[in-house]
Write a protein that holds these residues in place. Structure first.
Motif: not given
Length: 282
Positions: A155-162, A222-224, A239-243
């Motif tokens: 896609h030419g980009y990525s969105i990573h949700i940790n 966000g960490v490693e 992006i890190q998401i904490e719930i």
């Protein structure tokens, strides 16, 4: 030996991973603590909250090993050498901020629980720790990196949700702000260095519009995993998401709260669907 992770390839620009929800406690762990105590360290049920993701074409990586055994959200240099029965032959961190967490017992291999309890009544062998890295850390990171690379290539980009969860109140020996009453969500992008802050604001604004209390980069930035793979200048957003666990589970029994879980999962799916519709390149 049981597989140490699940990796489900995706077809979209979005990748999700859950490094801390593992519940497979290896026989070689040999902790001095009982399982109920160890399980307090888990991001319990996070993998269930996001169970919808593969059906939407989202890449998914999930650790089966528990974070208290080997923390995939730490670098391999974040090791407390006082845990070992011999000198560690590989590099160790000299970063003072990271060293503070390591000395509190929350490095690559945990030394203490969040309540300050010693996890082992023995020293670990160097080869024992190296085996954990080879069996758990390296395959996990390889899977996350491969999934992000594939999403970006398509896609030419990525969105990573940790994907993470946090206790309602930070424990007495937590690495950050012991005793802090957490918001419903904490969104982290390491102060805008792992994702475009505009994208992080979309996440925050969406959750606030759904009635949640949301903090941004406090207390968790966000960490490693987002640090290593997030590079917004190259259209790789992490992006890190904490719930807050109180939203979906009983923190004492670890049982799911059906009504809260169902609402939260619906909102998370709506968030993922929103991110699938966004091209952060503008």
């Amino acid at each position: 030996m049981q597989a140490m992770l699940t990796h489900i390839p995706g077809r979209t620009p979005l990748v999700l991973d859950s490094p801390h929800s593992g519940t497979v406690y290896p026989e070689d762990f040999r902790s001095a603590l009982a399982l109920p105590v160890l399980r307090r360290a888990e991001d319990t049920h996070v993998e269930k909250l996001y169970a919808f993701a593969p059906g939407l074409g989202v890449g998914w990586v999930e650790a089966h090993f528990p974070r208290i055994y080997l923390d995939a959200n730490r670098d391999t240099t974040e090791l407390d050498e006082t845990l070992l029965d011999a000198p560690w032959p590989d590099p160790v961190t000299t970063d003072p901020v990271v060293l503070q967490k390591v000395r509190l017992g929350k490095g690559l291999v945990w030394k203490f629980t969040d309540e300050g309890e010693p996890i082992y009544d023995r020293r670990l062998a160097v080869e024992e720790v190296r085996a954990r890295i080879e069996r758990c850390w390296r395959p996990y990171h390889a899977a996350v990196a491969a999934e992000i690379d594939a999403a970006h290539a398509r896609h030419g980009y990525s969105i990573h949700i940790n994907c993470h969860s946090m206790p309602a109140v930070a424990a007495s020996h937590a690495t950050l702000h012991p005793g802090l009453h957490h918001a419903d969500f904490v969104i982290g992008d390491r102060d805008g260095t792992t994702a475009d802050p505009a994208l992080s604001r979309v996440v925050c604004d969406f959750l606030r519009a759904r009635g949640y209390r949301v903090d941004y980069n406090h207390p968790y930035k966000g960490v490693e995993l987002v640090r290593r793979y997030g590079d917004p200048a190259r259209h790789r957003h992490g992006i890190q998401i904490e719930i807050n666990r109180k939203l979906y589970m009983d923190e004492q029994t670890l049982e799911i709260l059906p009504e809260g879980f169902a609402r939260l999962q619906r909102d998370l799916q709506a968030l993922v669907e929103l991110l699938l519709a966004i091209d952060p390149r503008g």
